[in-house]
Design a protein around this motif. Structure first.
Motif, PDB file in Angstrom:
ATOM      1  N   TYR A   1      -5.996   0.734  -2.362  1.00  0.00           N
ATOM      2  CA  TYR A   1      -4.922   0.116  -3.076  1.00  0.00           C
ATOM      3  C   TYR A   1      -5.402  -1.365  -3.065  1.00  0.00           C
ATOM      4  O   TYR A   1      -5.716  -2.143  -2.355  1.00  0.00           O
ATOM      5  CB  TYR A   1      -3.811   0.282  -2.152  1.00  0.00           C
ATOM      6  CG  TYR A   1      -2.853   1.419  -2.107  1.00  0.00           C
ATOM      7  CD1 TYR A   1      -1.793   1.470  -2.809  1.00  0.00           C
ATOM      8  CD2 TYR A   1      -3.295   2.592  -1.252  1.00  0.00           C
ATOM      9  CE1 TYR A   1      -0.866   2.710  -2.963  1.00  0.00           C
ATOM     10  CE2 TYR A   1      -2.575   3.628  -1.135  1.00  0.00           C
ATOM     11  CZ  TYR A   1      -1.474   3.813  -1.948  1.00  0.00           C
ATOM     12  OH  TYR A   1      -0.629   5.129  -2.109  1.00  0.00           O
TER      13      TYR A   1
ATOM     14  N   GLN B   1      -3.330   1.947  -7.362  1.00  0.00           N
ATOM     15  CA  GLN B   1      -4.354   2.593  -6.765  1.00  0.00           C
ATOM     16  C   GLN B   1      -5.629   2.329  -7.802  1.00  0.00           C
ATOM     17  O   GLN B   1      -5.584   2.579  -8.999  1.00  0.00           O
ATOM     18  CB  GLN B   1      -3.903   4.138  -6.886  1.00  0.00           C
ATOM     19  CG  GLN B   1      -2.878   4.471  -5.865  1.00  0.00           C
ATOM     20  CD  GLN B   1      -2.479   5.775  -6.093  1.00  0.00           C
ATOM     21  OE1 GLN B   1      -2.457   6.293  -7.083  1.00  0.00           O
ATOM     22  NE2 GLN B   1      -1.568   6.217  -5.069  1.00  0.00           N
TER      23      GLN B   1
ATOM     24  N   GLY C   1       0.616  -1.054   0.127  1.00  0.00           N
ATOM     25  CA  GLY C   1       0.022  -0.132  -0.027  1.00  0.00           C
ATOM     26  C   GLY C   1       0.904   1.231  -0.050  1.00  0.00           C
ATOM     27  O   GLY C   1       0.398   2.394   0.566  1.00  0.00           O
ATOM     28  N   LYS C   2       1.888   1.265  -0.659  1.00  0.00           N
ATOM     29  CA  LYS C   2       2.623   2.569  -0.724  1.00  0.00           C
ATOM     30  C   LYS C   2       3.103   3.037  -2.162  1.00  0.00           C
ATOM     31  O   LYS C   2       3.085   4.233  -2.297  1.00  0.00           O
ATOM     32  CB  LYS C   2       4.084   2.363   0.045  1.00  0.00           C
ATOM     33  CG  LYS C   2       3.917   1.750   1.454  1.00  0.00           C
ATOM     34  CD  LYS C   2       3.550   2.819   2.420  1.00  0.00           C
ATOM     35  CE  LYS C   2       3.374   2.364   3.838  1.00  0.00           C
ATOM     36  NZ  LYS C   2       2.369   2.984   4.762  1.00  0.00           N
ATOM     37  N   CYS C   3       3.446   2.006  -3.049  1.00  0.00           N
ATOM     38  CA  CYS C   3       4.082   2.471  -4.230  1.00  0.00           C
ATOM     39  C   CYS C   3       3.248   3.392  -5.180  1.00  0.00           C
ATOM     40  O   CYS C   3       3.550   3.695  -6.070  1.00  0.00           O
ATOM     41  CB  CYS C   3       4.709   1.339  -5.010  1.00  0.00           C
ATOM     42  SG  CYS C   3       4.014   0.214  -5.962  1.00  0.00           S
ATOM     43  N   GLY C   4       1.770   2.905  -5.071  1.00  0.00           N
ATOM     44  CA  GLY C   4       0.920   3.835  -5.882  1.00  0.00           C
ATOM     45  C   GLY C   4       0.422   3.218  -7.000  1.00  0.00           C
ATOM     46  O   GLY C   4      -0.466   3.602  -7.800  1.00  0.00           O
ATOM     47  N   HIS C   5       1.028   2.106  -7.669  1.00  0.00           N
ATOM     48  CA  HIS C   5       0.909   1.682  -8.843  1.00  0.00           C
ATOM     49  C   HIS C   5      -0.553   0.865  -9.061  1.00  0.00           C
ATOM     50  O   HIS C   5      -0.915   0.964 -10.056  1.00  0.00           O
ATOM     51  CB  HIS C   5       1.709   0.703  -9.452  1.00  0.00           C
ATOM     52  CG  HIS C   5       3.248   1.248  -9.830  1.00  0.00           C
ATOM     53  ND1 HIS C   5       4.190   1.459  -8.809  1.00  0.00           N
ATOM     54  CD2 HIS C   5       3.554   1.603 -10.818  1.00  0.00           C
ATOM     55  CE1 HIS C   5       5.172   1.893  -9.339  1.00  0.00           C
ATOM     56  NE2 HIS C   5       4.818   2.502 -10.601  1.00  0.00           N
TER      57      HIS C   5
END
Lengths: 344, 280
Positions: B260, B255, B249-253
């Motif tokens: 996420y 979304q 749930g961090k890198c954004g790809h």
């Protein structure tokens, strides 16, 4: 926590004492712009900056950061924070840091960011010059700057240092500070109040109204086609944004072809392949194939999607995207105003 | 940072070693791995959860677990060769290791499936993550009502899990139907898209819980069928595919709106995502 005062003649000695003890990162001039760099001496510090090219997030979230190193047999993490003072952060960037703090902490804590964040003392500073594209005085008023350790305000003849945390208080030991007088504290407050309302770009709507209308505009394809028409998908708006935190991860071998590292790099949701998945036969399934969809996604993220989590929009009004955009279409004031004026 | 502090904070990107116990090549492009954690720790997961699976020096990709946690001692994944990382993974053999992180994400909500009729609609490689749930239901058959599985592939050569399918066809515990989009000379079964299978079985109870996993194009048509059967959208579970690069749930790809896929999903109820733009 309280208010301290430092005479102007003692300021350079204070900064040099910090530099002798810690890594100090602050705004410094680079050609005709400003950047955050590690300072070698107090002379390099330019607290009269208007805005920096990149936001200070790079101190905790570097453009390239190893997250795992591997050898033939073993692997290891590479979390190695350095005691740092980040000196000279405008309030809009304090907001940005607080937002990335939240996002890297929520649900699964990412200590590749948080360790350096905790090892850093953030010293905010008053705005002495205003960037021509800034609109920080008319966006996200409900989001209060927080998470910084001290706030430095330059006055005629000296500066007031408001200390907000133990890390901020510890700064006092590095300079010839005395307690600030009530007049000096008032003067600092007035100095900070006086810049509000001075930005030349303005958003004339509340965050709630913007969030609602931008969301409602999602299916207005004609509008987004027009707003995003010239977009090159270069991702410059992402790169300079204080609240963009997406990254890609890539592995690379060292020259020995035995060891290497897994590294994360800033990524940008405006770029073509950001949401693409490779399918059978090498075909791509791209969940945001059109540049209009990617442009819209960014505005949704900055004005609506994250508001509940962050207490307001994920836009701080720094104006960096407006300046960085190759074709001058990323300006949130232009885009949001156009959306707000639809049907009115 | 002191060693104490370093130890106190888990690095969410640090993978663990998993040894390859067994491999199979069900199709020309897919490889089926049976794995065990090198440290001997069991993998504690729910069907529908994913692993980030990688080879150091190449990278990681998100892969759904393809076996049930009821089958202890090892776990399965199936990897399709499509790019650099999957090619590196599929070059590994028994005795080699893969590096994994997980289990990650939100799997199937077993409590809402228990006691109910369950239909799984799997297209192509979508059978792999749902195989975890299929095995789970078969291993705890008494806890579920009627159990149906629809499986479709492009052509007979793409069909996965031959041994499983032989077992499913023969079993009274599962009402199994399969189809291919394009037949070859060997094929004697159903030909047509997966929705044609809805007409091959007896009427579905409108309370049936339905799980859909497959290529994005499949969802729309299956949901149309389900609407006609009167199946509520909160009883439809979709297993989505996205570029779940970091899995945490961090890198954004991955979304989708403010969600996420890797942490809020990959399993969502259709009711939860039907209002989310760009979800399907």
């Amino acid at each position: 926590m309280g208010y301290l005062y430092l005479e102007e003649k003692d300021f350079a000695a204070f900064v040099d004492a910090l530099i002798a003890a810690k890594r100090v990162v602050g705004p410094t001039a680079k050609r005709n712009k400003f950047v955050y760099e590690q300072l070698a001496s107090a002379d390099e510090l330019r607290l009269d900056f208007d805005v920096t090219i990149l936001p200070p997030k790079k101190v905790f979230f570097p453009p390239a950061q190893d997250i795992v190193r591997f050898g033939e047999q073993a692997i290891e993490g590479c979390i190695a924070p350095v005691d740092t003072v980040l000196l000279g952060v405008h309030f809009y960037d304090v907001k940005g840091i607080d937002m990335t703090d939240y996002l890297f902490r929520e649900r699964k804590e990412d200590w590749n960011y948080l360790a350096q964040r905790e090892a850093t003392t953030v010293v905010a500073s008053n705005i002495q010059a205003i960037s021509p594209r800034a609109f920080w005085d008319s966006v996200g008023a409900e989001v209060k700057p927080k998470g910084h350790d001290a706030f430095l305000t330059k006055l005629a003849g000296g500066c007031v240092l408001e200390t907000l945390t133990p890390k901020g208080e510890a700064l006092a030991a590095f300079g010839a500070f005395r307690d600030a007088t009530a007049d000096e504290i008032n003067a600092a407050q007035q100095t900070n109040d006086s810049v509000m309302g001075q930005c030349s770009e303005k958003l004339g709507y509340t965050s709630e109204a913007i969030a609602a209308k931008v969301r409602d505009s999602f299916d207005n394809e004609e509008l987004w086609d027009e707003l995003a028409m010239d977009c090159f998908s270069c991702g410059s708006c992402n790169t300079v944004c204080p609240t963009c935190y997406c990254f890609d991860v890539k592995d690379a071998w060292n020259l020995n072809q035995v060891s290497g590292s897994r590294t994360r790099y800033w990524d940008a949701c405006l770029t073509r392949e950001f949401a693409a998945v490779t399918m059978a036969g090498g075909d791509k399934e791209n969940f945001r194939e059109r540049h209009q969809s990617r442009f819209r996604h960014r505005f949704m993220r900055k004005t609506a999607y994250l508001n509940e989590k962050l207490g307001g929009p994920a836009c701080t009004g720094c104006g960096r995207c407006s300046q960085a955009c190759t074709v001058n279409i990323a300006d949130p004031v232009r885009v949001i105003t156009a959306i707000m004026e639809v049907g009115s | 940072m002191s060693d104490d502090l370093r130890a106190a904070h888990e690095n969410i990107f640090l993978p663990r070693e998993a040894r390859i116990l067994h491999t199979a090549r069900p199709t020309a492009s897919e490889k089926h791995f049976t794995l065990q954690m090198a440290d001997g720790e069991p993998l504690d997961y729910v069907p529908g959860q994913i692993l980030e699976v990688g080879v150091m020096g190449y990278g990681e990709i998100p892969i759904g677990l393809a076996s049930s946690p009821t089958r202890k001692g090892s776990f399965d994944i199936v990897v399709r060769t499509v790019g650099r990382v999957s090619t590196a993974i599929n070059s590994k053999e028994v005795g080699d290791s893969l590096w994994v992180r997980g289990p990650l994400g939100h799997g199937f909500d077993l409590d809402s499936l228990k006691g109910q009729d369950v239909l799984i609609v799997a297209g192509g490689i979508g059978l792999c993550p749902t195989r975890s749930l299929i095995q789970y239901i078969l291993d705890r058959r008494d806890e579920f009502g009627r159990f149906l599985l629809f499986y479709g592939a492009r052509d007979p050569l793409q069909l996965l899990f031959t041994e499983d399918r032989v077992e499913w066809r023969a079993s009274k515990e599962i009402d199994y139907h399969e189809t291919v989009d394009r037949a070859d000379v060997t094929w004697t079964g159903n030909v047509g898209v997966i929705t044609t299978l809805f007409h091959k079985t007896t009427h579905l109870d409108p309370n049936t819980r339905v799980v859909i996993c497959g290529p994005p194009v499949m969802f729309e048509f299956v949901i149309k069928e389900l609407d006609q059967l009167g199946i509520a959208r909160e009883n439809i579970f979709v297993d989505l595919e996205r570029r779940m690069k970091c899995g945490v749930g961090k890198c954004g790809h991955c979304q989708i709106n403010d969600k996420y896929c890797c942490i809020d999903g990959p399993v969502f109820t259709f009711a939860a995502i039907q209002e989310l733009e760009e979800a399907i």
